[in-house]
Design a protein around this motif. Structure first.
Motif, PDB file in Angstrom:
ATOM      1  N   LYS A  40     -49.280  18.294  47.310  1.00 29.07           N
ATOM      2  CA  LYS A  40     -50.388  18.283  46.357  1.00 29.07           C
ATOM      3  C   LYS A  40     -50.918  19.695  46.117  1.00 29.07           C
ATOM      4  O   LYS A  40     -51.502  19.969  45.067  1.00 29.07           O
ATOM      5  N   GLN A  41     -50.715  20.605  47.067  1.00 24.38           N
ATOM      6  CA  GLN A  41     -51.083  22.010  46.828  1.00 24.38           C
ATOM      7  C   GLN A  41     -50.161  22.608  45.771  1.00 24.38           C
ATOM      8  O   GLN A  41     -50.605  23.374  44.915  1.00 24.38           O
ATOM      9  N   LEU A  42     -48.877  22.240  45.822  1.00 22.86           N
ATOM     10  CA  LEU A  42     -47.935  22.699  44.799  1.00 22.86           C
ATOM     11  C   LEU A  42     -48.288  22.100  43.437  1.00 22.86           C
ATOM     12  O   LEU A  42     -48.235  22.778  42.410  1.00 22.86           O
ATOM     13  N   ALA A  43     -48.677  20.827  43.438  1.00 25.55           N
ATOM     14  CA  ALA A  43     -49.108  20.180  42.193  1.00 25.55           C
ATOM     15  C   ALA A  43     -50.360  20.847  41.647  1.00 25.55           C
ATOM     16  O   ALA A  43     -50.518  21.013  40.427  1.00 25.55           O
ATOM     17  N   ALA A  44     -51.282  21.252  42.546  1.00 22.71           N
ATOM     18  CA  ALA A  44     -52.502  21.946  42.115  1.00 22.71           C
ATOM     19  C   ALA A  44     -52.170  23.293  41.479  1.00 22.71           C
ATOM     20  O   ALA A  44     -52.759  23.690  40.465  1.00 22.71           O
ATOM     21  N   GLY A 115     -57.370  13.856  33.659  1.00 22.54           N
ATOM     22  CA  GLY A 115     -56.635  12.681  34.129  1.00 22.54           C
ATOM     23  C   GLY A 115     -55.704  12.954  35.292  1.00 22.54           C
ATOM     24  O   GLY A 115     -54.727  12.234  35.489  1.00 22.54           O
ATOM     25  N   GLN A 116     -56.022  13.994  36.083  1.00 19.91           N
ATOM     26  CA  GLN A 116     -55.158  14.372  37.198  1.00 19.91           C
ATOM     27  C   GLN A 116     -55.586  13.662  38.489  1.00 19.91           C
ATOM     28  O   GLN A 116     -56.690  13.120  38.597  1.00 19.91           O
ATOM     29  N   ASP A 117     -54.709  13.703  39.471  1.00 15.79           N
ATOM     30  CA  ASP A 117     -55.049  13.210  40.803  1.00 15.79           C
ATOM     31  C   ASP A 117     -56.293  13.949  41.300  1.00 15.79           C
ATOM     32  O   ASP A 117     -56.397  15.176  41.168  1.00 15.79           O
ATOM     33  N   ALA A 118     -57.263  13.223  41.883  1.00 23.20           N
ATOM     34  CA  ALA A 118     -58.563  13.806  42.261  1.00 23.20           C
ATOM     35  C   ALA A 118     -58.414  14.930  43.273  1.00 23.20           C
ATOM     36  O   ALA A 118     -59.077  15.976  43.165  1.00 23.20           O
ATOM     37  N   GLU A 119     -57.554  14.744  44.279  1.00 21.04           N
ATOM     38  CA  GLU A 119     -57.375  15.788  45.291  1.00 21.04           C
ATOM     39  C   GLU A 119     -56.701  17.016  44.692  1.00 21.04           C
ATOM     40  O   GLU A 119     -57.047  18.155  45.035  1.00 21.04           O
ATOM     41  N   VAL A 120     -55.741  16.805  43.801  1.00 24.18           N
ATOM     42  CA  VAL A 120     -55.066  17.923  43.130  1.00 24.18           C
ATOM     43  C   VAL A 120     -56.085  18.749  42.352  1.00 24.18           C
ATOM     44  O   VAL A 120     -56.098  19.990  42.425  1.00 24.18           O
ATOM     45  N   ALA A 121     -56.975  18.086  41.615  1.00 18.65           N
ATOM     46  CA  ALA A 121     -57.991  18.797  40.835  1.00 18.65           C
ATOM     47  C   ALA A 121     -58.942  19.573  41.740  1.00 18.65           C
ATOM     48  O   ALA A 121     -59.314  20.721  41.435  1.00 18.65           O
ATOM     49  N   ARG A 122     -59.334  18.962  42.859  1.00 15.76           N
ATOM     50  CA  ARG A 122     -60.247  19.632  43.796  1.00 15.76           C
ATOM     51  C   ARG A 122     -59.605  20.886  44.379  1.00 15.76           C
ATOM     52  O   ARG A 122     -60.248  21.946  44.478  1.00 15.76           O
ATOM     53  N   LEU A 123     -58.335  20.801  44.754  1.00 14.23           N
ATOM     54  CA  LEU A 123     -57.630  21.960  45.307  1.00 14.23           C
ATOM     55  C   LEU A 123     -57.434  23.053  44.256  1.00 14.23           C
ATOM     56  O   LEU A 123     -57.367  24.243  44.583  1.00 14.23           O
ATOM     57  N   ALA A 124     -57.354  22.659  43.005  1.00 14.62           N
ATOM     58  CA  ALA A 124     -57.004  23.603  41.937  1.00 14.62           C
ATOM     59  C   ALA A 124     -58.158  24.512  41.520  1.00 14.62           C
ATOM     60  O   ALA A 124     -57.925  25.641  41.088  1.00 14.62           O
ATOM     61  N   VAL A 125     -59.417  24.050  41.650  1.00 14.02           N
ATOM     62  CA  VAL A 125     -60.550  24.810  41.108  1.00 14.02           C
ATOM     63  C   VAL A 125     -60.671  26.222  41.680  1.00 14.02           C
ATOM     64  O   VAL A 125     -60.719  27.200  40.910  1.00 14.02           O
ATOM     65  N   PRO A 126     -60.732  26.429  43.006  1.00 12.02           N
ATOM     66  CA  PRO A 126     -60.859  27.807  43.509  1.00 12.02           C
ATOM     67  C   PRO A 126     -59.644  28.673  43.187  1.00 12.02           C
ATOM     68  O   PRO A 126     -59.777  29.888  42.976  1.00 12.02           O
ATOM     69  N   PHE A 127     -58.469  28.046  43.130  1.00 12.08           N
ATOM     70  CA  PHE A 127     -57.255  28.792  42.764  1.00 12.08           C
ATOM     71  C   PHE A 127     -57.344  29.251  41.311  1.00 12.08           C
ATOM     72  O   PHE A 127     -56.967  30.386  40.984  1.00 12.08           O
ATOM     73  N   LEU A 128     -57.862  28.380  40.436  1.00 14.88           N
ATOM     74  CA  LEU A 128     -58.044  28.751  39.031  1.00 14.88           C
ATOM     75  C   LEU A 128     -58.998  29.936  38.895  1.00 14.88           C
ATOM     76  O   LEU A 128     -58.749  30.854  38.097  1.00 14.88           O
TER      77      LEU A 128
END
Length: 451
Positions: A40-44, A115-128
């Motif tokens: 899921k980190q890769l998906a993020a 419409g993404q997986d909730a955990e994927v979206a959460r992991l993605a914000v600081p990376f973005l």
């Protein structure tokens, strides 16, 4: 024609190595993130790149105006005008970078509404956030690089891009996995690694341009030429904005497709990221070849030498065609091996991700020829300052035909990620045909007209 091909390749080769080095940074990040042990980190990471690439590529397109105008002035042997375009182009790129990074920071919460997986979206914000701010030094570096490339001094930026690789790997090793007492930041660590590395290469290239004897004559006239000029900014934008739209529409097609795939499943999104990274790596060679051909045609355009322009274009397109065939064979042969570099063997879902990624690489193999030739054709047309009509043609190829077709295949015919990649093939093929025919027609017609 053979001599033209050699001249273009001599100019393009350092650009190609530099582009590959930049892409290698992304591949290293993807591979190291994939080995954290949580797909899921890769998906993020895939989600962030899908969101960030459209504005990022728009900024890169603005930088293309610098090399085009500098190269044209260089072809006229007007050093003062070269310096003037460089200064105005740099500040235009700086403004674009600030707008893009600021917009991404303000809009970061959009990740929760796709419409993404909730955990994927959460992991993605600081990376973005980190990747967004790293756009500023990256676009500024590209502005400086386009200046040196426009003067056909392409090795300096290449060397810096290559030297950045071990720096990025080391910082990632420290921050992603928490080595040598550093905190284990995982995906966020990769973001910091990118930000630090991009900042370093920008600062070093800036110092080289300000101090090296090669560029001294352009810096020496700064009191006369380093002034913001509204008309100059408009001329740069006339090249930069259509160029941005051109590459932005292609990148946007891949990005929107990535978001659509993310609504299918995290496994499909991770597989899409792996296949896309591999295809993007080979595309960097095409981009370098396109920039080399574009710079040479722009130089000849400054002298109105259409016979030269036609010869450069034909030889560059032939090289693009041969390279595309090579990549198609490569992807077909290695499709079952490449995904292993981006997944952890014992990780849950790794086999599913690797299997789907290998299948998608077959589709990537199919569009290698059209991807290479369309990139080169677009570059050649930029070189002769033909950017408006090609932008419309690219819009039709991707957004009127390719993306809708892919969406229908993915959703209505339930082909998932495979349907989206079928859309890529259609869009890239049409773009290649439109742009190649247009360049050959324009250059062939004008070379028959006495100068």
């Amino acid at each position: 024609m053979v001599n033209e091909a050699k001249s273009t390749m001599k100019l393009a080769l350092p650009i190609i190595f530099g582009e590959l080095a930049q892409m290698a940074l992304h591949i290293i990040d993807t591979a190291m993130i994939g080995n954290i042990g949580n797909y899921k980190q890769l998906a993020a990471a895939a989600l962030v790149m899908s969101v960030i690439n459209i504005p990022f590529v728009f900024g890169i397109g603005i930088t293309f105006a610098v090399s085009q105008m500098v190269s044209m002035a260089h072809g006229r042997r007007d050093g003062q005008l070269v310096s003037h375009y460089f200064y105005n182009g740099f500040w235009l790129c700086a403004i674009a970078a600030l707008i893009i990074s600021g917009g991404l920071e303000l809009g970061k919460n959009i990740l929760f509404h796709l419409g993404q997986d909730a955990e994927v979206a959460r992991l993605a914000v600081p990376f973005l956030q980190l990747m967004g701010w790293s756009i500023i030094p990256m676009i500024l570096f590209m502005a400086l690089k386009q200046f040196t490339d426009g003067l056909e001094f392409t090795r300096t930026a290449m060397l810096l891009s290559i030297l950045a690789l071990p720096i990025n790997v080391f910082i990632n090793w420290l921050l992603i996995f928490g080595n040598w007492g550093f905190p284990r930041l995982e995906l966020v660590g990769a973001g910091f690694g990118t930000l630090i590395t991009r900042s370093l290469v920008f600062i070093v290239l800036g110092l080289v341009i300000l101090s090296h004897k090669t560029f001294r004559k352009y810096v020496a006239v700064r009191s006369n030429q380093w002034k913001i000029n509204r008309a100059t900014m408009q001329r740069l934008l006339q090249i930069g904005v259509p160029s941005s739209l051109q590459i932005g529409m292609e990148a946007g097609a891949f990005c929107i497709s990535g978001i659509i795939i993310g609504t299918i499943s995290p496994v499909a999104q991770a597989a899409h990221q792996i296949a896309l990274v591999c295809a993007s790596f080979t595309f960097m060679v095409s981009m370098g070849l396109a920039q080399g051909g574009s710079i040479r045609t722009s130089n000849a355009f400054g002298r109105k030498d259409w016979t030269k322009i036609n010869a450069i274009g034909r030889s560059t397109l032939i090289m693009a065609l041969m390279y595309g065939i090579f990549c198609a064979v490569l992807f077909t042969s290695l499709r079952n091996y490449l995904p292993a570099f981006f997944t952890k063997e014992n990780e849950t879902g790794a086999k599913e991700v690797a299997s789907l990624a290998g299948y998608l690489l077959l589709f990537a193999a199919i569009f290698q020829i059209s991807d290479s030739t369309q990139a080169v054709s677009a570059g050649l047309l930029r070189g002769i300052k033909d950017v408006k009509t090609p932008t419309i043609l690219i819009a039709v190829a991707y957004w009127v035909v390719g993306i809708p077709f892919g969406y229908i295949m993915a959703k209505q015919f339930h082909l998932g990620a495979v349907g989206i990649w079928l859309g890529f093939i259609i869009g890239l093929t049409l773009s290649s045909l439109f742009l190649s025919i247009r360049f050959l027609r324009i250059s062939g017609k004008n070379k028959l007209i006495p100068g």
